[in-house]
Design a protein around this motif. Structure first.
Motif, mmCIF file in Angstrom:
data_model
loop_
_atom_site.group_PDB
_atom_site.id
_atom_site.type_symbol
_atom_site.label_atom_id
_atom_site.label_comp_id
_atom_site.label_asym_id
_atom_site.label_seq_id
_atom_site.Cartn_x
_atom_site.Cartn_y
_atom_site.Cartn_z
ATOM 1 N N TYR A 1 0.836 -1.205 0.000
ATOM 2 C CA TYR A 1 0.000 0.000 0.000
ATOM 3 C C TYR A 1 0.873 1.259 0.000
ATOM 4 O O TYR A 1 0.588 2.222 -0.720
ATOM 5 C CB TYR A 1 -0.933 -0.005 1.213
ATOM 6 C CG TYR A 1 -1.965 1.094 1.181
ATOM 7 C CD1 TYR A 1 -3.016 1.057 0.267
ATOM 8 C CD2 TYR A 1 -1.884 2.179 2.056
ATOM 9 C CE1 TYR A 1 -3.956 2.062 0.224
ATOM 10 C CE2 TYR A 1 -2.829 3.188 2.021
ATOM 11 C CZ TYR A 1 -3.859 3.121 1.109
ATOM 12 O OH TYR A 1 -4.797 4.133 1.060
ATOM 13 N N LEU B 1 1.193 4.535 -2.657
ATOM 14 C CA LEU B 1 1.084 5.939 -2.263
ATOM 15 C C LEU B 1 2.344 6.739 -2.568
ATOM 16 O O LEU B 1 2.277 7.937 -2.875
ATOM 17 C CB LEU B 1 0.799 6.043 -0.760
ATOM 18 C CG LEU B 1 -0.583 5.663 -0.248
ATOM 19 C CD1 LEU B 1 -0.606 5.764 1.272
ATOM 20 C CD2 LEU B 1 -1.659 6.555 -0.851
ATOM 21 N N HIS B 2 3.496 6.085 -2.472
ATOM 22 C CA HIS B 2 4.775 6.781 -2.473
ATOM 23 C C HIS B 2 4.967 7.803 -3.598
ATOM 24 O O HIS B 2 5.433 8.922 -3.350
ATOM 25 C CB HIS B 2 5.923 5.768 -2.472
ATOM 26 C CG HIS B 2 7.262 6.404 -2.370
ATOM 27 N ND1 HIS B 2 8.048 6.697 -3.474
ATOM 28 C CD2 HIS B 2 7.980 6.834 -1.288
ATOM 29 C CE1 HIS B 2 9.165 7.261 -3.082
ATOM 30 N NE2 HIS B 2 9.153 7.361 -1.768
ATOM 31 N N HIS C 1 3.010 9.712 -4.946
ATOM 32 C CA HIS C 1 2.135 10.876 -4.786
ATOM 33 C C HIS C 1 2.411 11.672 -3.511
ATOM 34 O O HIS C 1 1.791 12.715 -3.287
ATOM 35 C CB HIS C 1 0.675 10.416 -4.769
ATOM 36 C CG HIS C 1 0.298 9.543 -5.922
ATOM 37 N ND1 HIS C 1 0.024 10.039 -7.182
ATOM 38 C CD2 HIS C 1 0.179 8.189 -6.024
ATOM 39 C CE1 HIS C 1 -0.262 9.042 -7.997
ATOM 40 N NE2 HIS C 1 -0.179 7.904 -7.325
ATOM 41 N N ILE C 2 3.310 11.180 -2.668
ATOM 42 C CA ILE C 2 3.551 11.817 -1.371
ATOM 43 C C ILE C 2 4.628 12.891 -1.521
ATOM 44 O O ILE C 2 5.688 12.624 -2.083
ATOM 45 C CB ILE C 2 3.999 10.777 -0.321
ATOM 46 C CG1 ILE C 2 2.966 9.658 -0.185
ATOM 47 C CG2 ILE C 2 4.208 11.444 1.034
ATOM 48 C CD1 ILE C 2 3.437 8.502 0.683
ATOM 49 N N SER D 1 3.315 4.826 9.698
ATOM 50 C CA SER D 1 2.755 3.577 9.190
ATOM 51 C C SER D 1 3.281 2.375 9.962
ATOM 52 O O SER D 1 2.534 1.428 10.236
ATOM 53 C CB SER D 1 3.076 3.418 7.694
ATOM 54 O OG SER D 1 2.541 4.485 6.954
ATOM 55 N N SER E 1 -6.181 4.469 6.028
ATOM 56 C CA SER E 1 -5.861 4.098 4.647
ATOM 57 C C SER E 1 -6.679 4.912 3.652
ATOM 58 O O SER E 1 -6.150 5.412 2.653
ATOM 59 C CB SER E 1 -6.112 2.601 4.428
ATOM 60 O OG SER E 1 -5.307 1.825 5.274
ATOM 61 N N ALA F 1 -5.378 8.535 3.744
ATOM 62 C CA ALA F 1 -4.136 8.712 2.986
ATOM 63 C C ALA F 1 -4.407 8.719 1.482
ATOM 64 O O ALA F 1 -3.840 9.531 0.737
ATOM 65 C CB ALA F 1 -3.148 7.605 3.341
ATOM 66 N N TRP F 2 -5.288 7.827 1.038
ATOM 67 C CA TRP F 2 -5.609 7.779 -0.394
ATOM 68 C C TRP F 2 -6.285 9.071 -0.834
ATOM 69 O O TRP F 2 -5.964 9.632 -1.878
ATOM 70 C CB TRP F 2 -6.503 6.576 -0.684
ATOM 71 C CG TRP F 2 -6.587 6.260 -2.145
ATOM 72 C CD1 TRP F 2 -7.565 6.628 -3.019
ATOM 73 C CD2 TRP F 2 -5.633 5.520 -2.908
ATOM 74 N NE1 TRP F 2 -7.285 6.167 -4.276
ATOM 75 C CE2 TRP F 2 -6.106 5.481 -4.234
ATOM 76 C CE3 TRP F 2 -4.436 4.881 -2.588
ATOM 77 C CZ2 TRP F 2 -5.403 4.831 -5.249
ATOM 78 C CZ3 TRP F 2 -3.733 4.241 -3.597
ATOM 79 C CH2 TRP F 2 -4.227 4.213 -4.915
ATOM 80 N N PHE G 1 -3.456 12.023 -0.720
ATOM 81 C CA PHE G 1 -2.288 12.040 -1.589
ATOM 82 C C PHE G 1 -2.554 11.554 -3.014
ATOM 83 O O PHE G 1 -1.703 11.769 -3.880
ATOM 84 C CB PHE G 1 -1.167 11.204 -0.967
ATOM 85 C CG PHE G 1 -0.723 11.712 0.372
ATOM 86 C CD1 PHE G 1 -0.138 12.957 0.499
ATOM 87 C CD2 PHE G 1 -0.909 10.945 1.519
ATOM 88 C CE1 PHE G 1 0.270 13.443 1.731
ATOM 89 C CE2 PHE G 1 -0.503 11.413 2.754
ATOM 90 C CZ PHE G 1 0.086 12.666 2.864
ATOM 91 N N THR G 2 -3.659 10.869 -3.256
ATOM 92 C CA THR G 2 -3.897 10.382 -4.619
ATOM 93 C C THR G 2 -5.209 10.939 -5.167
ATOM 94 O O THR G 2 -5.243 12.048 -5.678
ATOM 95 C CB THR G 2 -3.893 8.841 -4.660
ATOM 96 O OG1 THR G 2 -4.895 8.339 -3.773
ATOM 97 C CG2 THR G 2 -2.539 8.293 -4.238
#
Length: 203
Positions: A112, A116-117, A119-120, A132, A161, A164-165, A168-169
């Motif tokens: 996961y 995300l990475h 977009h962070i 995390s 979760s 975060a989505w 950042f996304t």
């Protein structure tokens, strides 16, 4: 950093702030349910190490909720919630250990995080990674403890979760509603674990 990622830090999507309300009203509305749970623990069954740790975690969560009203306080909010999870982890303890739960949790969390990475924002990567790790450790111990702590830990991770989505996304449909309902449900279930046998099985 590109303009889109800079914008996320200036005005993150997780902010529950209503433009028609002053910030302190938003803070109050966010933290009242968690403060009520902390007060409930103290008045219903005062004393006890487990309950005291849960109360501390709830108070840290309230600080984190307050920080997240202001975009510039993102890292402070993450630190407050990280401390809350450490207190939950301490409360849940290390018995039964159940090490078999840890590997699949780590694998899923790594996958996961890799999604995300990209977009962070760079300055958030390491703090988010540290958070995390603590969150996964809390989930491991909550699952091992069983009872309502099991479900509370799961809902907490689901809430974070989705958050975060969303942040950042891309936006999840009804994401804010999903984040807040799972978050408050998680806190309530973990609070209720103070009134259960610590070895109660989950089904």
């Amino acid at each position: 950093m590109d303009a889109r990622k800079e914008g996320l830090l200036r005005k993150p999507r997780f902010s529950a702030q209503n433009a028609d309300q002053p910030p302190w009203v938003n803070v109050l509305l966010k933290i009242l349910p968690v403060l009520y749970l902390a007060k409930f623990l103290g008045t219903a069954h005062p004393g006890g190490g487990y309950r005291s740790l849960l109360q501390g975690a709830l108070l840290c969560s309230a600080v984190g909720d307050a920080c997240l009203v202001w975009p510039e306080a993102l890292l402070y909010g993450m630190a407050a919630f990280g401390l809350a999870h450490l207190l939950y982890l301490r409360a849940f303890g290390l018995t039964p250990l159940k090490p078999g739960l840890l590997l699949p949790l780590l694998l899923v969390s790594v996958l996961y995080f890799r999604l995300l990475h990209p977009h962070i924002p760079p300055q958030v990567v390491w703090p988010l990674l540290a958070y995390s790790v603590v969150l996964v450790a809390m989930l491991w111990r909550g699952l091992a403890r069983g009872g309502s702590a099991h479900w509370g830990a799961l809902l907490f991770v689901l809430s974070d979760s989705v958050l975060a989505w969303n942040t950042f996304t891309y936006r999840v449909p009804h994401g804010h509603l999903l984040v807040m309902t799972t978050y408050y449900s998680a806190q309530m279930l973990i609070t209720l674990s103070a009134f259960q046998n610590p070895r109660l099985k989950s089904h």
